[in-house]
Design a protein around this motif. Structure first.
Motif, PDB file in Angstrom:
ATOM      1  N   HIS A  61       0.874  -1.256   0.009  1.00  0.00           N
ATOM      2  CA  HIS A  61       0.236  -0.096   0.064  1.00  0.00           C
ATOM      3  C   HIS A  61       0.944   1.364   0.119  1.00  0.00           C
ATOM      4  O   HIS A  61       0.602   2.066  -0.766  1.00  0.00           O
ATOM      5  N   ALA A  62       2.189   1.183   0.751  1.00  0.00           N
ATOM      6  CA  ALA A  62       2.772   2.475   0.816  1.00  0.00           C
ATOM      7  C   ALA A  62       3.647   2.430  -0.656  1.00  0.00           C
ATOM      8  O   ALA A  62       3.750   3.786  -0.971  1.00  0.00           O
ATOM      9  N   ILE A  63       3.910   1.698  -1.291  1.00  0.00           N
ATOM     10  CA  ILE A  63       4.393   1.585  -2.638  1.00  0.00           C
ATOM     11  C   ILE A  63       3.508   2.229  -3.405  1.00  0.00           C
ATOM     12  O   ILE A  63       3.926   3.099  -4.473  1.00  0.00           O
ATOM     13  N   LEU A  64       2.190   1.919  -3.575  1.00  0.00           N
ATOM     14  CA  LEU A  64       1.265   2.198  -4.187  1.00  0.00           C
ATOM     15  C   LEU A  64       1.001   3.857  -3.886  1.00  0.00           C
ATOM     16  O   LEU A  64       0.536   4.653  -4.927  1.00  0.00           O
ATOM     17  N   GLN A  65       1.149   4.332  -2.772  1.00  0.00           N
ATOM     18  CA  GLN A  65       0.632   5.494  -2.458  1.00  0.00           C
ATOM     19  C   GLN A  65       1.971   6.470  -3.166  1.00  0.00           C
ATOM     20  O   GLN A  65       1.773   7.558  -3.666  1.00  0.00           O
ATOM     21  N   TYR A  66       3.079   5.926  -2.990  1.00  0.00           N
ATOM     22  CA  TYR A  66       4.089   6.673  -3.744  1.00  0.00           C
ATOM     23  C   TYR A  66       3.858   6.698  -5.098  1.00  0.00           C
ATOM     24  O   TYR A  66       4.263   7.756  -5.811  1.00  0.00           O
ATOM     25  N   ARG A  67       3.548   5.773  -5.850  1.00  0.00           N
ATOM     26  CA  ARG A  67       3.290   5.800  -7.170  1.00  0.00           C
ATOM     27  C   ARG A  67       2.119   6.936  -7.519  1.00  0.00           C
ATOM     28  O   ARG A  67       2.131   7.514  -8.440  1.00  0.00           O
ATOM     29  N   ARG A  68       1.156   6.928  -6.644  1.00  0.00           N
ATOM     30  CA  ARG A  68       0.256   8.051  -7.005  1.00  0.00           C
ATOM     31  C   ARG A  68       0.586   9.313  -6.856  1.00  0.00           C
ATOM     32  O   ARG A  68       0.246  10.258  -7.549  1.00  0.00           O
ATOM     33  N   LYS A  69       1.634   9.487  -5.581  1.00  0.00           N
ATOM     34  CA  LYS A  69       1.908  10.629  -5.556  1.00  0.00           C
ATOM     35  C   LYS A  69       3.251  11.167  -6.853  1.00  0.00           C
ATOM     36  O   LYS A  69       3.121  12.242  -7.259  1.00  0.00           O
ATOM     37  N   SER A 274       9.269   4.239   6.172  1.00  0.00           N
ATOM     38  CA  SER A 274       8.635   5.363   7.159  1.00  0.00           C
ATOM     39  C   SER A 274       7.373   5.273   6.939  1.00  0.00           C
ATOM     40  O   SER A 274       6.648   5.443   8.345  1.00  0.00           O
ATOM     41  N   THR A 275       6.603   5.062   5.927  1.00  0.00           N
ATOM     42  CA  THR A 275       4.849   5.171   5.958  1.00  0.00           C
ATOM     43  C   THR A 275       4.530   3.809   6.617  1.00  0.00           C
ATOM     44  O   THR A 275       3.425   4.007   7.438  1.00  0.00           O
ATOM     45  N   ASP A 276       5.441   2.710   6.378  1.00  0.00           N
ATOM     46  CA  ASP A 276       4.960   1.376   6.983  1.00  0.00           C
ATOM     47  C   ASP A 276       4.931   1.608   8.621  1.00  0.00           C
ATOM     48  O   ASP A 276       3.911   1.095   9.314  1.00  0.00           O
ATOM     49  N   CYS A 277       5.940   2.169   9.065  1.00  0.00           N
ATOM     50  CA  CYS A 277       6.225   2.044  10.585  1.00  0.00           C
ATOM     51  C   CYS A 277       5.744   3.095  11.218  1.00  0.00           C
ATOM     52  O   CYS A 277       4.944   2.930  12.143  1.00  0.00           O
ATOM     53  N   PHE A 278       5.604   4.434  10.664  1.00  0.00           N
ATOM     54  CA  PHE A 278       5.313   5.747  11.390  1.00  0.00           C
ATOM     55  C   PHE A 278       3.767   6.141  11.005  1.00  0.00           C
ATOM     56  O   PHE A 278       3.297   6.944  11.741  1.00  0.00           O
ATOM     57  N   GLN A 279       3.082   5.685   9.952  1.00  0.00           N
ATOM     58  CA  GLN A 279       2.024   6.115   9.517  1.00  0.00           C
ATOM     59  C   GLN A 279       0.963   5.170   9.431  1.00  0.00           C
ATOM     60  O   GLN A 279      -0.269   5.339  10.165  1.00  0.00           O
ATOM     61  N   LEU A 280       0.960   4.061   8.909  1.00  0.00           N
ATOM     62  CA  LEU A 280       0.159   2.958   8.667  1.00  0.00           C
ATOM     63  C   LEU A 280       0.046   1.914  10.096  1.00  0.00           C
ATOM     64  O   LEU A 280      -1.114   1.762  10.760  1.00  0.00           O
ATOM     65  N   GLY A 281       1.250   1.603  10.549  1.00  0.00           N
ATOM     66  CA  GLY A 281       1.133   0.801  11.832  1.00  0.00           C
ATOM     67  C   GLY A 281       0.338  -0.344  11.668  1.00  0.00           C
ATOM     68  O   GLY A 281      -0.125  -1.112  10.647  1.00  0.00           O
ATOM     69  N   TYR A 282       0.444  -1.089  12.713  1.00  0.00           N
ATOM     70  CA  TYR A 282      -0.110  -2.375  12.943  1.00  0.00           C
ATOM     71  C   TYR A 282      -1.002  -2.594  14.041  1.00  0.00           C
ATOM     72  O   TYR A 282      -0.891  -1.778  15.019  1.00  0.00           O
ATOM     73  N   THR A 283      -1.943  -3.638  14.151  1.00  0.00           N
ATOM     74  CA  THR A 283      -2.742  -3.719  15.241  1.00  0.00           C
ATOM     75  C   THR A 283      -1.813  -4.452  16.464  1.00  0.00           C
ATOM     76  O   THR A 283      -0.492  -5.028  16.016  1.00  0.00           O
ATOM     77  N   GLU A 284      -2.379  -4.802  17.639  1.00  0.00           N
ATOM     78  CA  GLU A 284      -1.495  -5.394  18.510  1.00  0.00           C
ATOM     79  C   GLU A 284      -1.116  -7.032  18.269  1.00  0.00           C
ATOM     80  O   GLU A 284      -0.076  -7.295  18.665  1.00  0.00           O
ATOM     81  N   ASP A 285      -2.120  -7.423  17.693  1.00  0.00           N
ATOM     82  CA  ASP A 285      -1.864  -8.856  17.309  1.00  0.00           C
ATOM     83  C   ASP A 285      -0.951  -9.051  15.775  1.00  0.00           C
ATOM     84  O   ASP A 285      -0.862 -10.025  15.494  1.00  0.00           O
ATOM     85  N   GLY A 286      -0.453  -7.729  15.421  1.00  0.00           N
ATOM     86  CA  GLY A 286       0.380  -7.685  14.108  1.00  0.00           C
ATOM     87  C   GLY A 286      -0.066  -7.539  12.882  1.00  0.00           C
ATOM     88  O   GLY A 286       0.615  -7.725  11.770  1.00  0.00           O
ATOM     89  N   HIS A 287      -1.446  -7.382  12.823  1.00  0.00           N
ATOM     90  CA  HIS A 287      -2.386  -7.242  11.578  1.00  0.00           C
ATOM     91  C   HIS A 287      -2.258  -5.863  11.078  1.00  0.00           C
ATOM     92  O   HIS A 287      -1.883  -4.855  11.704  1.00  0.00           O
ATOM     93  N   CYS A 288      -2.507  -5.609   9.548  1.00  0.00           N
ATOM     94  CA  CYS A 288      -2.865  -4.181   9.357  1.00  0.00           C
ATOM     95  C   CYS A 288      -4.185  -3.819   9.865  1.00  0.00           C
ATOM     96  O   CYS A 288      -5.198  -4.476  10.099  1.00  0.00           O
TER      97      CYS A 288
END
Length: 580
Positions: A61-69, A274-288
Motif C-alpha cells: 500500500h505504501a509503494i502504491l501511495q508513492y506511485r500515486r504521488k 517510514s510510511t509502514d512504521c510511522f503512519q500505517l502501523g499495525y494492530t496489537e496482534d500484528g495485522h494491518c
C-alpha cells in the motif's frame, strides 16, 4: 570525434545518458542477475510485524501511495545545498509499470502508462492480484487479505511454471529466442503480458531473513544473497523492481539497473519504510489496521502451457544462473564503532574518509593474501599492480537533465601516498595526517568535478561510441575503456532524513543495499552512512578468485576505519552511541 559529440549536444537533452543506457545496459548479453541488478534491505534492527501477509499489505500500500504521488507530481524535487538547486528526477518516470524486454541483439524497455494489478509469486505459482475495487485503491488490510489468500492457496505449480523466471536470470539471447518461440501467442502471451505490464513484481518468499543478534555475520550475508539472486527463479529480474516479503516479515527489493540508478530506488524505499512504521502501523496482534472485505475477488492463477523444449531452456538458464549465484561471496555488516558524527569532528568529508579506508583495506588485503599466492606466482607483483588497483566510485550527475552517473577515480597518487605512509613504521602521526588531508581534499575535488559535469569517463565512453560508429581505430580509447575496475564502490545516500527521527527512534536505522562484483577478480563495495553513529557496508566478490575474500576484506576495512580515526586522537569508542 569531439565534433560529433558537440553536434549531438545541440539536439539531445543529454548527450551521454541515452548511449549509456543502450550500450552499457541494454546491449549486454550476459545475465542481469548479480552482474547488473542491485538490492535494498529492510530496517536493520526492527521488524514491525512478523506476519508475512500483513507486512506485505502495509508496504505494498505504501509503494502504491508513492506511485500515486508520482502520478500527481506531488513529490517535492530533491534539492542540493539546502533549497538552491533541484536535482533531475527523470528516471522516476519508469519506476512503475515497466519491464525490460529481451532481444537477440539488444533489449528494450517497455513502459505502460498505468497498471492496475500486481503479479505475485509464491511456491512456484504466479497470481494476478487486482489493486482496485469499487474504483478505489485497496486498503492495507484488504491487501493483507489478498496476500493471505495467495499463501493459503493449496494448488501446485503447472509443468514448467515453478522455475520459469530463471529465463530472466540467465543469458539474454536464449531468453529472447525462447520468448519469441513460446510466449508470442495464446495463454503464455496473456500470462507473460500480465507479468511484464504489472505495476511491479512481488515474491512471497518461503525463507526467513534479516539481522539476527545471535548470528549477525551469517544472517546478514544470507539476507544479502537472497535479495541479490534468491534461488535464481523466484525473482523476475526483468521487472523494474521485484518486491520481496520474507516468511518472518522482513522485506527487500531487487532492482533492474537499466532504467535507473540506486538513489531513485532509495527514495522510494525510504518513503515505504517510514510510511509502514510511522503512519500505517499495525494492530496489537500484528495485522494491518482496518477490516477485511470478502466482496473483493480472490487472486487468479496465471495459466501457462510450457512445452518440453521451453522447459529445457529454462533448466539450462537455471543451471548457468546457479553457477553464477553460488560463486558470489557476500559479506554485509553494520559498522557501529563510529559514524559520520565523529568523522565530521575531524573536519573531513565522511565519503572521502570511507574511500581512503577502502584504499587502506585493499592494501592490507593484498599483503594478507600474498603468502597464500606466493607458491603459485613466479614473483610478487610490483607495487602498482598488486597493492593498488583502479577504483570506481559512482557520482550522481542529476544536476543535469536526464543525468545519471559519472566515475570518480578514487585511487589517486595522493591516496597511495597516504596508504604507504600508514604502512611505513617510520612515518609519524603528523606526516600521516598531512598526507590524509591532501588525499581527502583531492578526493573531494574529483567528486565535485564528476558531479558538475567535468568528469572524464562518460565523455571518453561517448568518444568511443563515435569512434566505433565511424570505424576509427583509437588504441587509447580501446585501452582506457578495457581496464577493469577491481574495486567498484558506491555510497547510498540518505535523501529524506526528515522521515526518520533517529534521536527519538535510534533503532529505526536502514541497512542500505548492495550489488555484485564488477570484476571477476575484484570487489564490489556499497555503503550507507546512517545517522551520526552507524555505517552499513556490503562487500561482494567471487569465490572462484583465489585473491579475493569478502570477509577478510571486511575485517581489514574495520581495521582501516579505526586506524584512520586514531590519527585524529579519537578512539573508536569516542562515538557516544557506539557499541564497540
Amino acid at each position: 570525434l569531439q565534433w560529433y559529440l558537440k553536434l549531438k549536444s545541440w539536439w539531445a537533452t543529454n548527450y551521454v545518458s541515452d548511449w549509456w543506457e543502450e550500450y552499457v545496459y541494454l546491449r549486454g548479453r550476459g545475465p542481469l542477475m548479480v552482474n547488473s541488478n542491485y538490492y535494498a534491505m529492510d530496517l536493520l534492527y526492527i521488524t514491525p510485524t512478523h506476519i508475512q501477509a500483513a507486512r506485505a499489505g502495509n508496504t505494498i500500500h505504501a509503494i502504491l501511495q508513492y506511485r500515486r504521488k508520482l502520478d500527481r507530481e506531488e513529490i517535492k524535487p530533491i534539492r542540493l545545498l539546502g533549497s538552491t538547486i533541484p536535482l533531475c528526477s527523470a528516471q522516476w518516470e519508469r519506476m512503475f509499470n515497466t519491464s525490460r524486454i529481451p532481444g537477440e541483439e539488444s533489449d528494450t524497455i517497455q513502459h505502460v502508462r498505468d497498471s492496475r494489478h500486481l503479479v505475485v509469486f509464491h511456491r512456484g505459482r504466479y497470481f494476478k492480484v487486482w489493486l482496485y475495487h469499487d474504483g478505489r485503491l485497496l486498503r492495507p488490510r484488504e491487501l493483507e487479505q489478498q496476500m493471505q489468500r495467495v499463501l493459503d492457496d493449496p494448488s501446485e505449480p503447472q509443468p514448467g511454471e515453478e522455475r520459469l523466471a530463471a529465463l530472466t536470470a540467465g543469458d539474454r539471447v536464449p531468453w529472447a529466442k525462447c520468448r519469441q518461440a513460446h510466449f508470442a501467442r495464446g495463454k503464455n502471451k496473456q500470462s507473460l503480458d500480465a507479468v511484464e505490464k504489472a505495476a511491479f513484481f512481488v515474491t512471497l518468499d518461503e525463507t526467513e531473513q534479516g539481522y539476527r543478534q545471535e548470528d549477525p555475520v551469517t544472517s546478514m550475508d544470507s539476507y544479502a544473497k537472497s535479495l541479490l539472486h534468491g534461488r535464481c527463479y523466484d525473482r523476475w529480474f526483468d521487472k523494474s523492481f521485484t518486491f520481496i516479503v520474507f516468511k518472518n516479515g522482513k522485506i527487500g527489493l531487487n532492482a533492474e539497473h537499466s532504467w535507473a540508478d540506486a538513489p531513485i530506488v532509495g527514495h522510494l524505499w525510504e518513503y515505504v519504510m517510514s510510511t509502514d512504521c510511522f503512519q500505517l502501523g499495525y494492530t496489537e496482534d500484528g495485522h494491518c489496521k482496518g477490516d477485511i472485505n470478502q466482496n473483493i475477488p480472490a487472486p487468479t492463477r496465471l495459466q501457462w502451457d510450457i512445452p518440453e523444449a521451453c522447459q529445457e531452456v529454462i533448466q539450462a538458464s537455471l543451471g548457468s544462473a546457479d553457477v553464477l549465484a553460488n560463486d558470489v561471496d557476500f559479506h554485509s555488516f553494520p559498522f557501529d564503532s563510529f559514524g559520520k558524527g565523529l568523522i565530521k569532528k575531524c573536519r573531513t568529508s565522511p565519503d572521502a574518509f570511507v574511500q581512503l579506508a577502502l584504499q587502506l583495506a585493499h592494501y592490507k588485503n593484498w599483503d594478507t593474501c600474498w603468502p597464500r599466492l606466493e607458491a603459485a606466482l613466479p614473483r610478487r607483483p610490483p607495487q602498482d599492480m598488486g597493492k593498488f588497483c583502479l577504483t570506481y566510485e559512482a557520482s550522481m550527475t542529476r544536476l543535469f537533465r536526464e543525468g545519471r552517473t559519472e566515475t570518480v577515480r578514487s585511487c589517486t597518487r595522493e591516496s597511495c601516498s597516504f596508504v604507504l605512509a600508514m604502512a611505513a613504521p617510520d612515518q609519524t602521526v603528523e606526516q600521516r595526517l598531512k598526507l590524509f588531508k591532501l588525499a581527502s581534499e583531492k578526493h573531494q575535488h574529483l567528486y565535485r568535478l564528476a558531479m558538475t559535469g567535468s568528469g572524464i569517463d562518460r565523455h571518453l565512453f561517448c568518444l568511443y561510441v563515435v569512434s566505433k560508429y565511424l570505424a576509427v581505430d583509437s588504441p587509447f580509447l580501446k585501452e582506457v575503456l578495457s581496464e577493469p575496475w577491481r574495486l567498484s564502490t558506491s555510497q547510498t545516500p540518505q535523501q529524506q532524513v526528515e522521515l526518520f527521527d533517529l534521536e527519538r527512534n535510534p533503532q529505526y536505522v536502514s541497512s542500505g543495499g548492495g550489488f555484485g562484483p564488477v570484476a571477476d577478480d575484484g570487489y564490489g563495495v556499497s555503503y550507507i552512512l546512517v545517522g551520526e553513529n552507524l555505517i552499513n557496508f556490503h562487500i561482494s566478490s567471487k569465490f572462484s578468485c583465489p585473491e579475493t575474500d569478502s570477509h577478510r576484506f571486511g575485517q581489514h576495512l574495520k581495521e582501516a576505519m579505526r586506524d584512520i580515526i586514531t590519527l585524529f586522537s579519537f578512539s573508536p569508542n569516542s562515538c557516544p552511541n557506539s557499541k564497540k
